[in-house]
Design an enzyme around this catalytic site. Structure first.
Site, short mmCIF file in Angstrom:
data_model
loop_
_atom_site.label_atom_id
_atom_site.label_comp_id
_atom_site.label_asym_id
_atom_site.label_seq_id
_atom_site.Cartn_x
_atom_site.Cartn_y
_atom_site.Cartn_z
N SER A 1 1.96 -9.62 -0.69
CA SER A 1 1.58 -8.20 -0.65
C SER A 1 1.79 -7.55 0.71
O SER A 1 1.93 -6.33 0.81
CB SER A 1 0.12 -8.05 -1.08
OG SER A 1 -0.71 -8.80 -0.21
N GLU B 1 -9.95 5.46 2.93
CA GLU B 1 -10.76 4.40 3.52
C GLU B 1 -9.82 3.23 3.78
O GLU B 1 -8.78 3.12 3.13
CB GLU B 1 -11.86 3.97 2.55
CG GLU B 1 -11.42 3.04 1.42
CD GLU B 1 -10.44 3.67 0.43
OE1 GLU B 1 -10.58 4.87 0.17
OE2 GLU B 1 -9.54 2.97 -0.05
N LYS C 1 0.82 -1.22 0.00
CA LYS C 1 0.00 0.00 0.00
C LYS C 1 0.85 1.26 0.00
O LYS C 1 0.45 2.30 -0.53
CB LYS C 1 -0.94 0.00 1.21
CG LYS C 1 -1.96 -1.12 1.22
CD LYS C 1 -3.03 -0.91 0.17
CE LYS C 1 -4.14 -1.95 0.29
NZ LYS C 1 -5.09 -1.87 -0.83
#
Lengths: 401, 271
Positions: free
Chosen positions: A387, A126, A104
């Protein structure tokens, strides 16, 4: 449900995963289905991103942030013991080793830098699992911006550690009590909030979803995963390009970034969804959160609540470019159950000494299953994007194991 | 503007005629399926002097609604409301003498496809449609289909809309132009935003189509002030808060009466 074309042997598809067509379209998906009050804000983001992305100064500043703050490039780790057991050659792209612990951060540093360039002083975000929220809070702190993060009440309970991290970093975490109190409701609330805050705030969407230009912009910020992995595979693998490229898919940002590095190769692309959050596998055409894509819906057209043991995967839709890749037959989307994902997480911990995020464990679970049932031919090479790391999921796993 | 008038459908003809007669337009909103006898609210609205009535088809993920309409949508959905059932209920309502305008999010339009959706609206006696997440540049798919079905697709204009785009919206909107008074979601507000007057003025420069101001109008004073700039008002959250608190049709008629009166008084003043 529409007919899914067979997974065809991909010819190197020139232009696939390039810039979207006019009006943000990937095939029939994408677009800018935003309330009129947000259309101008989306246009400004689009213009600013195009300008920044063409500016070597911006690219250089982002590359420096990614190197000195986020810790890029991340390594490619051959999973030797697991590979031997599975009979395939598995390499892990280690996004879990970035600062804040997931992919991210790549996107958020890009958008935060863009927000600064646009003169915005606040980021709105969010979050589901909390990883995007933590990344946003981190980037905001680094660049001197404020951050407001919307998070479903249920996810706040599930991800207490990440909530604490966000608050420690100075972000305001706003609990969302509407609907199912998870990611989709947090996203709706963040969009509603943005309508009243476009003047001073940038909405930092965390996945390849939302109105144009977000799906494209977020993929471009995540492309670094695929680009690095491509070069690393060229050095690491005898074949240069892996036979399979595998990543988990919620909205699909790590998968989009990974796939982008291999779209023009013969690698077979596999997106792995949670059984209860399988937008690409089981969704039908719809419009939500600003884009036209595939969403889980009931017979009346209401969006249904997704479920996954991994908070980051229980989004009832998928990014529009994934829907397009599916239609093209360029990528294939499969599902994995909670149990398979949990078992895969444990297996990676015990064979490689890596505790993966439950999201990433879905991708691994498919690799394990496919190697077991012969779908992955013996000796094939597999790149899998890990990830994120599993620290946030230990309490969930503790209850299960 | 003769051409426009000739081209106008039922909603626009009706609103233009009333506006041109000097009347301030009132369009109350109700969420379809909110209570067992919810269509009684429509009768109350008509009796209270509504000029058009907006019926919300609830969607699970409304991105432009504040807490009140969200709660109303959730309540209706929890009661089993669906587009099909709401339209079936509407089919049983005798002609109220004012046009019905449905509002919903685009996912519900796409669900059965724009053609089937518009045909179903028409079959239920609905003449207009508002889709808040379908901005003008995405509306091509629906525009012609709606027109062919006799449904007037109302477009929204926002304070952030630049002037050339505003001209396109006003030109392509049918029925009326829905002017969003404020940069925010639906919901009651203490005062009418300054942006309301400015937006209405900008629409007026490019179109003589009726302009209704919505978002935040909940008191007679606000209606009066809105009427100074626009042709009328949409009142949604203020109605739905009362419905959620248990107000019946008579209570709503009593709530709307002073708003009607305020709009009428404002018309009597020299303008």
């Amino acid at each position: 449900m529409r007919n899914v074309p067979p997974w065809r042997e991909p010819a190197p598809p020139g232009g696939t995963m390039g810039e979207p067509r006019t009006r943000g379209r990937f095939g029939e998906y994408g677009g800018r289905y935003a309330p009129e009050s947000l259309v101008e804000a989306c246009r400004e983001v689009d213009e600013a991103f195009r300008d920044a992305w063409a500016d070597p100064g911006f690219r250089g500043a982002l590359a420096r942030l990614l190197a000195v703050h986020a810790g890029r490039p991340t390594p490619l780790t051959p999973a030797d013991r697991l590979s031997e057991a599975l009979g395939v050659r598995l390499c892990l792209k280690r996004e879990d080793l970035t600062h804040t612990g997931s992919h991210k951060i790549n996107n958020v540093l890009g958008q935060a830098l863009l927000a600064t360039r646009m003169g915005r002083r606040r980021l709105i975000a969010e979050t589901g699992a909390g990883q995007h929220g933590v990344a946003t809070a981190t980037a905001a702190a680094l660049l001197g911006l404020e951050a407001t993060v919307f998070m479903g009440e249920r996810d706040i309970e599930r991800q207490a550690l990440n909530v604490f991290r966000m608050r420690m970093l100075g972000a305001e975490v706003v609990p969302v009590t509407a609907g199912s109190r998870t990611l989709k409701d947090a996203t709706s609330e963040a969009m509603r909030h943005w309508v009243g805050a476009t003047g001073d705030s940038h909405y930092c969407i965390g996945s390849v979803v939302g109105p144009d230009p977000y799906p494209w912009m977020v993929r471009e910020f995540q492309r670094i995963i695929g680009d690095e992995a491509r070069a690393q595979c060229a050095a690491e693998l005898r074949t240069g390009v892996p036979d399979y490229v595998v990543a988990c898919v919620g909205g699909g940002s790590n998968a989009a970034g990974t796939f982008a590095g291999f779209a023009d190769t013969r690698a077979l692309l596999v997106g792995v969804e949670a059984e209860g959050g399988a937008g690409a596998s089981r969704g039908r055409l719809g419009v939500m959160h600003g884009c036209r894509s595939l969403f889980l819906q009931d017979d009346d057209g209401q969006i249904t609540q997704a479920h996954s043991i991994a908070a980051g995967l229980d989004y009832p839709g998928v990014g529009p470019e994934h829907a397009h890749l599916r239609d093209l037959g360029r990528a294939r989307y499969v599902t994995v159950s909670d149990e398979e994902a949990a078992a895969a997480a444990v297996r990676l911990a015990r064979t490689e000494g890596i505790v993966p995020a439950l999201e990433s464990a879905h991708a691994l679970a498919w690799v394990i299953r496919a190697a077991g049932d012969g779908e992955l031919p013996a000796g094939s090479t597999v790149l899998m994007t890990l990830s994120g790391r599993g620290d946030k999921d230990v309490s969930t796993l503790k209850e299960l194991l | 503007m003769t051409d426009l008038t000739l081209a106008a459908g039922a909603v626009e003809r009706h609103l233009r005629a009333r506006r041109d007669a000097g009347r301030g337009l009132l369009m109350p909103y109700v969420t379809g399926g909110i209570t067992p006898g919810w269509t009684d609210y429509l009768r109350a609205f008509a009796a209270a002097g509504a000029d058009a009535i907006e019926v919300g088809l609830p969607f699970s993920d409304p991105t432009l609604d504040g807490v009140t309409i969200q709660r109303a949508s959730d309540t209706a959905l929890a009661r089993g409301a669906s587009t099909r059932r709401i339209l079936a209920d509407l089919s049983g309502v005798p002609d109220l003498g004012v046009p019905l305008v449905a509002s919903t999010y685009y996912n519900l339009v796409l669900h059965d496809g724009p053609e089937a959706f518009c045909a179903a609206l028409r079959g239920a006696g609905v003449a207009g449609l508002i889709v808040p997440d379908l901005p003008v540049h995405e509306a091509d798919e629906l525009t012609d289909v709606a027109a062919a079905s006799g449904i007037e697709l109302v477009l929204l204009a926002s304070p952030a809309t630049p002037q050339p785009r505003l001209a396109e919206i006003a030109g392509r909107s049918r029925g009326f132009v829905y002017a969003v008074s404020v940069m925010g979601t639906t919901g009651e507000r203490a005062a009418l935003a300054a942006s309301a007057a400015e937006l209405t003025e900008r629409i007026r420069r490019v179109s003589d189509r009726p302009v209704l101001l919505g978002f935040g109008i909940s008191t007679p004073d606000q209606a009066r002030e809105a009427r100074r700039h626009a042709d009328g008002v949409v009142v949604g959250a203020a109605v739905m808060r009362r419905v959620l608190d248990g107000a019946g049709p008579d209570d709503l008629r009593a709530f709307l009466a002073p708003l009607r009166q305020a709009l009428d008084q404002e018309c009597d003043r020299p303008r």
